[in-house]
Design a protein around this motif. Sequence first.
Motif, PDB file in Angstrom:
ATOM      1  N   ARG A   1     -15.102 -23.205   7.764  1.00 45.82           N
ATOM      2  CA  ARG A   1     -14.726 -22.652   6.305  1.00 45.82           C
ATOM      3  C   ARG A   1     -15.075 -20.627   6.332  1.00 45.82           C
ATOM      4  O   ARG A   1     -15.238 -20.279   5.752  1.00 45.82           O
TER       5      ARG A   1
ATOM      6  N   ALA B   1       0.572   3.973  -2.594  1.00 50.46           N
ATOM      7  CA  ALA B   1       0.824   6.099  -3.041  1.00 50.46           C
ATOM      8  C   ALA B   1       1.763   6.231  -3.292  1.00 50.46           C
ATOM      9  O   ALA B   1       1.680   7.129  -3.723  1.00 50.46           O
TER      10      ALA B   1
ATOM     11  N   LEU C   1      -5.929   4.727  -0.767  1.00 48.51           N
ATOM     12  CA  LEU C   1      -5.638   2.573  -0.869  1.00 48.51           C
ATOM     13  C   LEU C   1      -5.704   1.915   0.201  1.00 48.51           C
ATOM     14  O   LEU C   1      -6.099   0.615  -0.762  1.00 48.51           O
ATOM     15  N   TYR C   2      -6.801   1.801   1.052  1.00 48.18           N
ATOM     16  CA  TYR C   2      -6.792   0.646   2.478  1.00 48.18           C
ATOM     17  C   TYR C   2      -8.427   0.010   1.701  1.00 48.18           C
ATOM     18  O   TYR C   2      -8.479  -1.569   1.991  1.00 48.18           O
TER      19      TYR C   2
ATOM     20  N   VAL D   1      -7.835  -1.805  -1.545  1.00 46.97           N
ATOM     21  CA  VAL D   1      -6.997  -3.209  -1.873  1.00 46.97           C
ATOM     22  C   VAL D   1      -8.657  -3.992  -0.403  1.00 46.97           C
ATOM     23  O   VAL D   1      -8.336  -5.253  -1.150  1.00 46.97           O
TER      24      VAL D   1
ATOM     25  N   HIS E   1     -14.767 -17.172   6.904  1.00 52.26           N
ATOM     26  CA  HIS E   1     -14.452 -15.861   5.181  1.00 52.26           C
ATOM     27  C   HIS E   1     -15.349 -15.075   5.445  1.00 52.26           C
ATOM     28  O   HIS E   1     -15.230 -13.955   5.285  1.00 52.26           O
TER      29      HIS E   1
ATOM     30  N   MET F   1     -10.458  -6.166  -3.510  1.00 54.41           N
ATOM     31  CA  MET F   1     -10.220  -7.188  -3.326  1.00 54.41           C
ATOM     32  C   MET F   1     -10.167  -8.050  -2.241  1.00 54.41           C
ATOM     33  O   MET F   1     -10.123  -9.766  -3.121  1.00 54.41           O
ATOM     34  N   LYS F   2      -9.692  -8.076  -0.757  1.00 56.45           N
ATOM     35  CA  LYS F   2      -9.379  -8.964  -0.265  1.00 56.45           C
ATOM     36  C   LYS F   2     -10.885  -9.186  -0.278  1.00 56.45           C
ATOM     37  O   LYS F   2     -11.201 -10.518   0.045  1.00 56.45           O
TER      38      LYS F   2
ATOM     39  N   GLU G   1     -14.316 -12.686   7.890  1.00 59.88           N
ATOM     40  CA  GLU G   1     -13.240 -11.869   7.575  1.00 59.88           C
ATOM     41  C   GLU G   1     -13.553 -10.498   6.492  1.00 59.88           C
ATOM     42  O   GLU G   1     -12.724  -9.832   6.635  1.00 59.88           O
TER      43      GLU G   1
ATOM     44  N   GLN H   1      -7.006  -3.563  12.774  1.00 59.41           N
ATOM     45  CA  GLN H   1      -7.014  -5.075  12.715  1.00 59.41           C
ATOM     46  C   GLN H   1      -7.857  -5.202  13.747  1.00 59.41           C
ATOM     47  O   GLN H   1      -7.532  -5.448  14.763  1.00 59.41           O
TER      48      GLN H   1
ATOM     49  N   VAL I   1       0.521  -1.487   0.132  1.00 53.63           N
ATOM     50  CA  VAL I   1      -0.076  -0.124   0.116  1.00 53.63           C
ATOM     51  C   VAL I   1       0.552   1.362  -0.178  1.00 53.63           C
ATOM     52  O   VAL I   1       0.545   2.607  -1.246  1.00 53.63           O
TER      53      VAL I   1
ATOM     54  N   ALA J   1      -4.196   8.460  -2.718  1.00 56.49           N
ATOM     55  CA  ALA J   1      -3.424   8.422  -1.666  1.00 56.49           C
ATOM     56  C   ALA J   1      -4.163   6.975   0.058  1.00 56.49           C
ATOM     57  O   ALA J   1      -4.611   6.620  -0.511  1.00 56.49           O
ATOM     58  N   ALA J   2      -3.326   7.182   0.421  1.00 60.01           N
ATOM     59  CA  ALA J   2      -2.753   6.219   1.880  1.00 60.01           C
ATOM     60  C   ALA J   2      -3.736   5.667   1.821  1.00 60.01           C
ATOM     61  O   ALA J   2      -4.403   4.341   2.115  1.00 60.01           O
TER      62      ALA J   2
END
Lengths: 240, 240
Positions: free
Chosen positions: B197, A72, B81-82, B85, B201, B88-89, B204, B217, A68, B77-78
């Motif tokens: 399982r 950036a 970005l999270y 991203v 998921h 995708m997760k 998650e 987190q 990440v 920007a950061a």
Amino acid sequence: MKPHPNTAFNADMQNLEILILKMGGRVAAAIERATQAFVSRDAELAQRVVLEDQHVDALESDINSAVVRMLALRQPAASDLYEVVSVMKVAGDLERLGDYAKNLARRVPVLVQSDRIEGATAAIRRLSMLVQSMLRDVLDAYTNTDLALAQTVLDRDVEVDQMTNTLFRDFLTHMMEDPRNITVCMHLLFIAKNFERMGDHVTEIGEQVIFVETGEQPVPRAKGESTSQITGPLGVDGTG
Amino acid sequence: MKPHPNTAFNADMQNLEILILKMGGRVAAAIERATQAFVSRDAELAQRVVLEDQHVDALESDINSAVVRMLALRQPAASDLYEVVSVMKVAGDLERLGDYAKNLARRVPVLVQSDRIEGATAAIRRLSMLVQSMLRDVLDAYTNTDLALAQTVLDRDVEVDQMTNTLFRDFLTHMMEDPRNITVCMHLLFIAKNFERMGDHVTEIGEQVIFVETGEQPVPRAKGESTSQITGPLGVDGTG
């Protein structure tokens, strides 16, 4: 002198690769040690493998943060982006491999208290050795962008599936022969299944190596695994 | 008038969210239909579920491509970005959920030929309903950034684990009572494990919802699942 953007990108990619290799090395060690704990019925070693999985998880977290930050900072172009994103996918596969090693280790203390099933330990060990050799090769293929080596890993996954199928039949037979084997064989079935899934994740890493280099999405594989099709103790259908 | 970069980013994010919801809807339908095929012993419906999983896989691929395009175009920007991203997760988790539905469906034709295990169908159906309700809620939590709802999903995963543990004990007992039950109970064990399982998921995804909003987190959960610790037909240790 301000470095050329590409050079900075390459340096960052190299750092990410080092992290992936570090994570891969830890995961390979976890699989090896979990297998060793299983073979030598060493509950203490197994416990260490369970605890050490947190380091693997921490490495995945580090890699994701580094990705990440890099996105950036460097704002890479599309082709480079695939490479960066692929790092996250590989880290995800490695994290899952670590989980499977931990799951194997978690079963050891229970198995230590059970009778041995003839031939099972050696067979699981062979399966583990095959998966470990695939993991080693896929990490080499990743580092050296060796597409031919990555392809051999994809090919070998069929062997993993075949070995798993054979083990399933064996364990079911043992269960039927003596109900006292049922609980231990259930654990062995899940262990075999876990190795089969490990083979899949190693294969996914191989597919990423090929995809990043060629842009080609891998063709869906003919799955050799057919444990979901088992109809009797010795009856595995022919689709595998 | 050139749109403000942030507006373009938000429009892209909205598109990604629509894709995620579309994918989530397909996966929820796959779980529902696989369960229906299992309950009503409908091999034809099961076969359709297996074939339709490719649409789920295609959606994941679309989402990943859209993410990469968006990163290249918008260079967010950061903090943004999270969020990207994380898409995708979530797509990765949904893809895995689809795989588990497919795996359930693949077992149906075999189970159709086997005797019924008393109570098993209803119990698996309850487990499936729980997982489906969690998936619905986590998708709602994702769309509405509803952290409280996401947290209830995390909490309910313990129930999934407990139900799985109970089912494991039941199936092992059935195996021991009558060796003719062994093959079918093995499939049922794997089906229960797959739902367990799936719960992970879905959880998650809930963790991603919380992480993107709060930057926190999730703390490692106390796992309710302890099937790896089963030592006998009725002996599940107390760690669950």
